[in-house]
Design a protein around this motif. Structure first.
Motif, PDB file in Angstrom:
ATOM      1  N   ARG A  73      -4.610  -1.959   9.317  1.00 61.17           N
ATOM      2  CA  ARG A  73      -3.576  -0.925   9.276  1.00 61.17           C
ATOM      3  C   ARG A  73      -3.788  -0.001   8.090  1.00 61.17           C
ATOM      4  O   ARG A  73      -4.569  -0.285   7.193  1.00 61.17           O
ATOM      5  CB  ARG A  73      -2.196  -1.568   9.199  1.00 61.17           C
ATOM      6  CG  ARG A  73      -1.981  -2.419   7.979  1.00 61.17           C
ATOM      7  CD  ARG A  73      -0.571  -3.019   7.978  1.00 61.17           C
ATOM      8  NE  ARG A  73      -0.414  -4.123   7.070  1.00 61.17           N
ATOM      9  CZ  ARG A  73      -0.477  -4.054   5.742  1.00 61.17           C
ATOM     10  NH1 ARG A  73      -0.714  -2.922   5.152  1.00 61.17           N
ATOM     11  NH2 ARG A  73      -0.303  -5.120   5.001  1.00 61.17           N
ATOM     12  N   SER A  74      -3.067   1.097   8.069  1.00 62.51           N
ATOM     13  CA  SER A  74      -3.118   2.050   6.962  1.00 62.51           C
ATOM     14  C   SER A  74      -1.894   1.879   6.073  1.00 62.51           C
ATOM     15  O   SER A  74      -0.826   1.460   6.533  1.00 62.51           O
ATOM     16  CB  SER A  74      -3.144   3.483   7.494  1.00 62.51           C
ATOM     17  OG  SER A  74      -4.298   3.709   8.250  1.00 62.51           O
ATOM     18  N   ALA A  75      -2.029   2.233   4.811  1.00 57.44           N
ATOM     19  CA  ALA A  75      -0.916   2.165   3.874  1.00 57.44           C
ATOM     20  C   ALA A  75       0.102   3.247   4.197  1.00 57.44           C
ATOM     21  O   ALA A  75      -0.215   4.249   4.843  1.00 57.44           O
ATOM     22  CB  ALA A  75      -1.427   2.333   2.446  1.00 57.44           C
ATOM     23  N   ASP A  76       1.321   3.062   3.719  1.00 59.17           N
ATOM     24  CA  ASP A  76       2.370   4.040   3.993  1.00 59.17           C
ATOM     25  C   ASP A  76       2.271   5.274   3.099  1.00 59.17           C
ATOM     26  O   ASP A  76       2.961   6.255   3.318  1.00 59.17           O
ATOM     27  CB  ASP A  76       3.754   3.406   3.856  1.00 59.17           C
ATOM     28  CG  ASP A  76       4.001   2.816   2.488  1.00 59.17           C
ATOM     29  OD1 ASP A  76       3.077   2.801   1.650  1.00 59.17           O
ATOM     30  OD2 ASP A  76       5.130   2.351   2.252  1.00 59.17           O
ATOM     31  N   ARG A  79      -1.717   7.320   4.317  1.00 64.67           N
ATOM     32  CA  ARG A  79      -2.515   6.623   5.332  1.00 64.67           C
ATOM     33  C   ARG A  79      -3.844   6.117   4.771  1.00 64.67           C
ATOM     34  O   ARG A  79      -4.876   6.111   5.411  1.00 64.67           O
ATOM     35  CB  ARG A  79      -2.734   7.505   6.552  1.00 64.67           C
ATOM     36  CG  ARG A  79      -1.402   7.948   7.155  1.00 64.67           C
ATOM     37  CD  ARG A  79      -1.354   8.244   8.607  1.00 64.67           C
ATOM     38  NE  ARG A  79      -2.221   7.544   9.496  1.00 64.67           N
ATOM     39  CZ  ARG A  79      -1.937   6.375  10.090  1.00 64.67           C
ATOM     40  NH1 ARG A  79      -0.823   5.763   9.841  1.00 64.67           N
ATOM     41  NH2 ARG A  79      -2.780   5.843  10.943  1.00 64.67           N
ATOM     42  N   THR A  82      -5.935  -0.348   3.318  1.00 63.18           N
ATOM     43  CA  THR A  82      -5.242  -1.410   2.578  1.00 63.18           C
ATOM     44  C   THR A  82      -6.200  -2.505   2.125  1.00 63.18           C
ATOM     45  O   THR A  82      -5.792  -3.622   1.882  1.00 63.18           O
ATOM     46  CB  THR A  82      -4.158  -2.038   3.467  1.00 63.18           C
ATOM     47  OG1 THR A  82      -4.778  -2.588   4.634  1.00 63.18           O
ATOM     48  CG2 THR A  82      -3.106  -1.035   3.860  1.00 63.18           C
TER      49      THR A  82
END
Length: 96
Positions: A73-76, A79, A82
């Protein structure tokens, strides 16, 4: 040509796991694992292991690369990936 990844582990963490300099180790979590060679050093703090990016997933121990322990997933924030920080365990593995 580069050899297996190096996993830098603090002496206290290495001792608690029966790991010595140059031992084969497996770094793993619920997402995957990769194998490397232990470097016991106080270049990292207790509770933190360090390994480098850049190894291919074709080592002789049939492991994977450091990317195996990272979320897809991507960080908030922006993007970003992680992959820099992951909760893992390290254990000595026997070869042979």
């Amino acid at each position: 040509r580069e050899g297996l990844p190096v996993v830098i582990i603090h002496p206290k963490d290495a001792e608690a796991r029966g790991i010595a300099e140059g031992d084969a180790v497996s770094v793993f979590n619920d997402r995957g694992r990769f194998d490397g060679d232990a470097m016991v050093s106080d270049d990292t703090i207790a509770g933190v292991v360090v390994s480098y990016l850049g190894h291919w997933a074709n080592d002789a121990r049939k492991g994977s690369s450091v990317n195996a322990i990272s979320a897809s997933r991507s960080a908030d924030l922006g993007r970003a990936p992680t992959y820099s920080d992951n909760l893992v365990e390290v254990q000595k593995i026997s070869l042979g």
